[in-house]
Scaffold this active site. Structure first.
Site, PDB file in Angstrom:
ATOM      1  N   ARG A   1      42.678   2.276  77.662  1.00 17.48           N
ATOM      2  CA  ARG A   1      43.359   1.157  77.870  1.00 17.48           C
ATOM      3  C   ARG A   1      42.522   0.050  77.583  1.00 17.48           C
ATOM      4  O   ARG A   1      42.962  -1.160  76.883  1.00 17.48           O
ATOM      5  CB  ARG A   1      43.885   0.883  79.026  1.00 17.48           C
ATOM      6  CG  ARG A   1      44.957   1.770  79.584  1.00 17.48           C
ATOM      7  CD  ARG A   1      46.383   1.825  79.015  1.00 17.48           C
ATOM      8  NE  ARG A   1      46.868   0.840  79.203  1.00 17.48           N
ATOM      9  CZ  ARG A   1      47.996   0.476  78.737  1.00 17.48           C
ATOM     10  NH1 ARG A   1      48.848   1.445  78.085  1.00 17.48           N
ATOM     11  NH2 ARG A   1      48.797  -0.524  79.028  1.00 17.48           N
TER      12      ARG A   1
ATOM     13  N   PHE B   1      64.654  -4.726  74.582  1.00 16.10           N
ATOM     14  CA  PHE B   1      64.006  -4.281  73.285  1.00 16.10           C
ATOM     15  C   PHE B   1      64.126  -2.826  73.023  1.00 16.10           C
ATOM     16  O   PHE B   1      63.562  -2.430  71.884  1.00 16.10           O
ATOM     17  CB  PHE B   1      62.495  -4.768  73.787  1.00 16.10           C
ATOM     18  CG  PHE B   1      61.895  -3.971  75.007  1.00 16.10           C
ATOM     19  CD1 PHE B   1      61.388  -2.744  75.020  1.00 16.10           C
ATOM     20  CD2 PHE B   1      61.989  -4.629  76.212  1.00 16.10           C
ATOM     21  CE1 PHE B   1      60.810  -2.142  76.028  1.00 16.10           C
ATOM     22  CE2 PHE B   1      61.492  -4.039  77.422  1.00 16.10           C
ATOM     23  CZ  PHE B   1      60.966  -2.743  77.063  1.00 16.10           C
TER      24      PHE B   1
ATOM     25  N   ARG C   1      43.991  -3.181  69.214  1.00 16.22           N
ATOM     26  CA  ARG C   1      44.949  -3.983  68.933  1.00 16.22           C
ATOM     27  C   ARG C   1      44.660  -5.470  68.380  1.00 16.22           C
ATOM     28  O   ARG C   1      45.262  -5.966  67.463  1.00 16.22           O
ATOM     29  CB  ARG C   1      45.989  -4.254  70.243  1.00 16.22           C
ATOM     30  CG  ARG C   1      46.641  -3.162  70.461  1.00 16.22           C
ATOM     31  CD  ARG C   1      47.432  -3.024  71.838  1.00 16.22           C
ATOM     32  NE  ARG C   1      48.265  -1.822  71.996  1.00 16.22           N
ATOM     33  CZ  ARG C   1      48.674  -1.727  73.190  1.00 16.22           C
ATOM     34  NH1 ARG C   1      48.508  -2.301  74.293  1.00 16.22           N
ATOM     35  NH2 ARG C   1      49.637  -0.726  73.325  1.00 16.22           N
TER      36      ARG C   1
ATOM     37  N   LYS D   1      50.844   4.073  66.160  1.00 15.74           N
ATOM     38  CA  LYS D   1      52.359   3.783  65.805  1.00 15.74           C
ATOM     39  C   LYS D   1      52.688   3.672  64.224  1.00 15.74           C
ATOM     40  O   LYS D   1      51.742   3.419  63.237  1.00 15.74           O
ATOM     41  CB  LYS D   1      52.665   2.504  66.605  1.00 15.74           C
ATOM     42  CG  LYS D   1      52.627   2.739  68.122  1.00 15.74           C
ATOM     43  CD  LYS D   1      52.890   1.508  68.782  1.00 15.74           C
ATOM     44  CE  LYS D   1      52.987   1.655  70.327  1.00 15.74           C
ATOM     45  NZ  LYS D   1      53.772   0.327  70.838  1.00 15.74           N
TER      46      LYS D   1
ATOM     47  N   HIS E   1      49.771   3.199  71.153  1.00  7.00           N
ATOM     48  CA  HIS E   1      50.377   3.351  72.309  1.00  7.00           C
ATOM     49  C   HIS E   1      49.092   4.013  73.305  1.00  7.00           C
ATOM     50  O   HIS E   1      48.785   5.139  72.885  1.00  7.00           O
ATOM     51  CB  HIS E   1      51.438   4.279  72.568  1.00  7.00           C
ATOM     52  CG  HIS E   1      52.094   4.504  73.834  1.00  7.00           C
ATOM     53  ND1 HIS E   1      52.533   3.856  74.864  1.00  7.00           N
ATOM     54  CD2 HIS E   1      51.715   5.892  74.372  1.00  7.00           C
ATOM     55  CE1 HIS E   1      52.709   4.649  75.981  1.00  7.00           C
ATOM     56  NE2 HIS E   1      52.334   5.650  75.468  1.00  7.00           N
TER      57      HIS E   1
ATOM     58  N   ASN F   1      51.977  -3.000  67.431  1.00  6.47           N
ATOM     59  CA  ASN F   1      50.783  -3.206  67.907  1.00  6.47           C
ATOM     60  C   ASN F   1      50.049  -2.062  67.947  1.00  6.47           C
ATOM     61  O   ASN F   1      48.670  -1.630  68.520  1.00  6.47           O
ATOM     62  CB  ASN F   1      50.836  -3.741  69.431  1.00  6.47           C
ATOM     63  CG  ASN F   1      51.316  -2.569  70.167  1.00  6.47           C
ATOM     64  OD1 ASN F   1      51.843  -1.477  69.896  1.00  6.47           O
ATOM     65  ND2 ASN F   1      51.693  -3.075  71.725  1.00  6.47           N
TER      66      ASN F   1
ATOM     67  N   THR G   1      49.031  -5.419  75.203  1.00  3.68           N
ATOM     68  CA  THR G   1      49.993  -5.137  74.443  1.00  3.68           C
ATOM     69  C   THR G   1      50.289  -6.271  73.421  1.00  3.68           C
ATOM     70  O   THR G   1      50.510  -5.956  72.228  1.00  3.68           O
ATOM     71  CB  THR G   1      51.118  -4.998  75.075  1.00  3.68           C
ATOM     72  OG1 THR G   1      51.077  -4.002  76.285  1.00  3.68           O
ATOM     73  CG2 THR G   1      52.397  -4.808  74.187  1.00  3.68           C
TER      74      THR G   1
END
EC number: 2.7.4.6
Length: 140
Positions: free
Chosen positions: A86, A58, A103, A10, A116, A113, A92
Site C-alpha cells: 500500500r 462509481f 500511482r 489495471k 490495485h 490509477n 488512490t
C-alpha cells in the site's frame, strides 16, 4: 512475518505497456512474485470482484473500465506485504500520492490509477483465492 498480498496492474497501465516497469518496482522493493497471470475480466468476474461497491455511483463505470483491457493479477510475498505494498502504490488519487509511488509516477486519474492492492490480510486472502488456485502459487 512473511505475508502475501494481491495486486492488479489495471487496464490503463497495461494499455500503456507499463507491466514490466511496475513488476520491476515490486521486485526492487523486496517483493517476491509468487504467482502472476494476464486475464481479461468478464462482466460477471468484474462485478463479483467489486461486489462490495454494488449500488454505488462509481460501480458501473469501474466494471466497464476493468473489462476494457486485459489486466495482470499477481500474488506478492514479503514481510509486512500488505502495508508495504500500500505504501509502494500510494494513495488512490495520484494527485495526492507521494513522490516515487507507483500511482504518482504512472496513474492517469483516480479511476485510472494503474494498480490495485489489497487493504488487509483478510482481503488479500479473499482476492488471491478469487483469481488463483493453490497449484498456481509457488514458493520461492
Amino acid at each position: 512475518m512473511t505475508e502475501r498480498t494481491f495486486s492488479i496492474i489495471k487496464p490503463d497501465a497495461v494499455k500503456r505497456n507499463l507491466i514490466g516497469a511496475i513488476l520491476t518496482r515490486f521486485e526492487q522493493n523486496g517483493f517476491k512474485i509468487i504467482a502472476s497471470k494476464m486475464v481479461r475480466l468478464t462482466r460477471e468476474q468484474a462485478e463479483g470482484f467489486y461486489a462490495e461497491h454494488q449500488g454505488k455511483e462509481f460501480f458501473a463505470p469501474l466494471v466497464e473500465y476493468m473489462m476494457s483491457s486485459p489486466i495482470v493479477v499477481s500474488v506478492l510475498e514479503k514481510e509486512n506485504a500488505v502495508k508495504d505494498y500500500r505504501t509502494l502504490i500510494g494513495t488512490t488519487n495520484p494527485e495526492t500520492a507521494e513522490e516515487g509511488t507507483i500511482r504518482k509516477d504512472f496513474a492517469l486519474s483516480q479511476r485510472e490509477n494503474s494498480v490495485h492492492g489489497s487493504d488487509s490480510i483478510e482481503n488479500a486472502n479473499r482476492e488471491i483465492a478469487y483469481f488463483f488456485t493453490d497449484c498456481e502459487i509457488f514458493e520461492r
